[in-house]
Design a protein around this motif. Structure first.
Motif, PDB file in Angstrom:
ATOM      1  N   GLY A 261     -14.609  22.100  44.558  1.00  0.00           N
ATOM      2  CA  GLY A 261     -14.941  20.772  44.059  1.00  0.00           C
ATOM      3  C   GLY A 261     -16.033  20.085  44.840  1.00  0.00           C
ATOM      4  O   GLY A 261     -16.492  19.003  44.470  1.00  0.00           O
ATOM      5  N   ARG A 262     -16.443  20.688  45.928  1.00  0.00           N
ATOM      6  CA  ARG A 262     -17.651  20.295  46.652  1.00  0.00           C
ATOM      7  C   ARG A 262     -18.505  21.541  46.775  1.00  0.00           C
ATOM      8  O   ARG A 262     -17.997  22.656  46.660  1.00  0.00           O
ATOM      9  N   SER A 331     -22.037  19.074  35.879  1.00  0.00           N
ATOM     10  CA  SER A 331     -20.839  18.450  36.472  1.00  0.00           C
ATOM     11  C   SER A 331     -19.730  19.457  36.760  1.00  0.00           C
ATOM     12  O   SER A 331     -18.547  19.163  36.580  1.00  0.00           O
ATOM     13  N   ASP A 334     -17.125  18.291  39.464  1.00  0.00           N
ATOM     14  CA  ASP A 334     -16.082  17.426  38.915  1.00  0.00           C
ATOM     15  C   ASP A 334     -15.078  18.233  38.096  1.00  0.00           C
ATOM     16  O   ASP A 334     -13.866  17.992  38.165  1.00  0.00           O
ATOM     17  N   ASN A 335     -15.586  19.194  37.346  1.00  0.00           N
ATOM     18  CA  ASN A 335     -14.683  20.016  36.539  1.00  0.00           C
ATOM     19  C   ASN A 335     -13.748  20.835  37.432  1.00  0.00           C
ATOM     20  O   ASN A 335     -12.561  20.993  37.121  1.00  0.00           O
ATOM     21  N   GLU A 338     -10.972  18.457  38.544  1.00  0.00           N
ATOM     22  CA  GLU A 338     -10.037  18.080  37.478  1.00  0.00           C
ATOM     23  C   GLU A 338      -9.185  19.250  37.008  1.00  0.00           C
ATOM     24  O   GLU A 338      -7.970  19.146  36.855  1.00  0.00           O
TER      25      GLU A 338
END
Length: 436
Positions: A261-262, A331, A334-335, A338
């Motif tokens: 996520g990073r 993105s 972000d995916n 989530e």
């Protein structure tokens, strides 16, 4: 999907396996009889026409999914212009562009320089040479459970399975191993002192810390079992290194390139490494690795001390530039956050249903491990998922890892959790559910 039109494995796959086993090296550790033919996104089709949901992404390699159109187009366009010219001896434009793109996203403040390689193991080898050359010190430290590759320097740092070392000695000298973060302590929120106690003993009895060039660490351990250290663990390691003038090398071959996520897993800790290693997801499946270092370190070795004929070849570089663009512009970070939260929530519900089978659920982003009561149970779950059309892979001694492409959808997550529920129920009813 999954959509299975034959038994698994099907007849064509069995023929591929038969032919393969007659000519290839038996050292290749195949997980199960799967013979992919083509892929798109998170879906793979095998040679029999069966559709599988891919939750291992070629061992965390296909970061943007299979055959992402922007990556595919970049490779096609590059192939029409130039297939190869050695960046080791000439100024290949796409090599410099890729190095510049990686330096831009490096998790280090200040100038960064980049060396491109063919693989993660080769990047580890280069980083090992660099830290010894830059510091004038020979000793290096790695961790139990670590996997850094199978070439000699990388193998010497690796400590995930004894069989990787068996029959290959002597290995590279002056390499020491200490315990990694304890997942049981992390899960219980208890103090975890084993690493630092072992380092204190090492420095007291075996090697003066002033002779240690670097500590090689996976910010999240991969093959060792998808182990996420507790809060502050990496910061303590950084502080210890700083006190003794030891370099910190973050091996992000598996945990990097947006998987957590990073862009880099180390960014979750607020710690800056001196050297960072990347590969796997860097070029969405094409062979490319890299090691990034603070400029003053890389500038310590002169021309000719390290090179590579194929490292940073045009096609993988084109794929890497497209991969970085896709991750940032579509993105995918972000995916990963989530979808990862959805997977973790679903697995924790399955843990509540099977408390005698599932020991732990852990992970960050789309790097997730499901620890079972035994290695036999993990193997049984891997196979039960495969026969249902879900591709997962074991890690450590008793963990099933999930590292789907960063493009995985919410619907695909729900499907995967449904398959895992069925597979866990099957394993719970077998002898494999008990301790080995």
């Amino acid at each position: 999907m999954p959509h299975l039109v034959t038994e698994v494995p099907g007849p064509r796959t069995r023929e591929v396996v038969r032919r393969d086993r007659s000519v290839t090296s038996p050292s290749l550790p195949r997980a199960y009889p799967f013979a992919p033919r083509r892929g798109c996104g998170s879906v793979l089709e095998d040679v029999d026409g069966n559709l599988f949901l891919d939750f291992n992404a070629g061992i965390a390699v296909n970061s943007t999914g299979h055959a992402h159109p922007r990556v595919r187009r970049a490779v096609q366009e590059q192939a029409e212009e130039l297939l190869h010219y050695s960046a080791s001896d000439f100024f290949l434009p796409v090599y410099g562009e890729t190095a510049q793109a990686l330096a831009r996203v490096a998790p280090m403040s200040g100038p960064v320089r980049v060396f491109l390689t063919n693989s993660g193991a080769e990047a580890v080898e280069g980083a090992l040479k660099l830290v010894r050359h830059a510091t004038g010190r020979s000793h290096v430290i790695s961790f139990h459970g670590a996997f850094h590759g199978r070439t000699y320097g990388a193998l010497s740092l690796t400590s995930s399975k004894a069989k990787y070392h068996t029959g290959f000695g002597p290995l590279v000298p002056d390499v020491h191993h200490v315990p990694f973060a304890d997942p049981a302590k992390v899960a219980a929120g208890e103090p975890d002192e084993a690493t630092f106690d072992a380092l204190e003993r090492l420095f007291r009895h075996d090697v003066d810390p002033r002779q240690v060039a670097a500590v090689f660490v996976e910010p999240i351990q991969g093959e060792g079992g998808y182990i996420v250290p507790g809060e502050g663990w990496l910061r303590r390691l950084r502080d210890l290194c700083d006190a003794a003038g030891i370099l910190l090398v973050a091996d992000e071959v598996q945990c990097g390139m947006g998987r957590t996520g990073r862009m880099w897993a180390v960014e979750h800790t607020g710690v800056e490494p001196d050297v960072l290693i990347s590969a796997k997801g860097l070029a969405s499946g094409l062979p490319l690795g890299a090691f990034l270092a603070r400029a003053e370190l890389m500038e310590s070795w002169p021309a000719g001390t390290h090179g590579s004929t194929y490292g940073g070849s045009p096609l993988p570089c084109a794929a890497a530039l497209a991969t970085l663009a896709v991750i940032e512009e579509e993105s995918l970070l972000d995916n990963a956050v989530e979808r990862g939260e959805e997977v973790l929530a679903g697995l924790r519900e399955l843990q509540r249903r099977h408390p005698d089978l599932v020991v732990d659920v852990r992970g960050v982003g789309l790097m997730i491990g499901l620890q079972l009561v035994s290695g036999a149970a993990a193997e049984a779950l891997q196979q039960a998922c495969f026969t249902r059309g879900l591709l997962v892979l074991e890690a450590g001694e008793d963990v099933v890892r999930m590292s789907p492409p960063l493009v995985v959808t919410a619907a695909e997550v729900r499907t995967a959790l449904g398959v895992l529920a069925e597979a866990l129920a099957e394993v719970a009813g077998t002898d494999a559910a008990g301790p080995a």
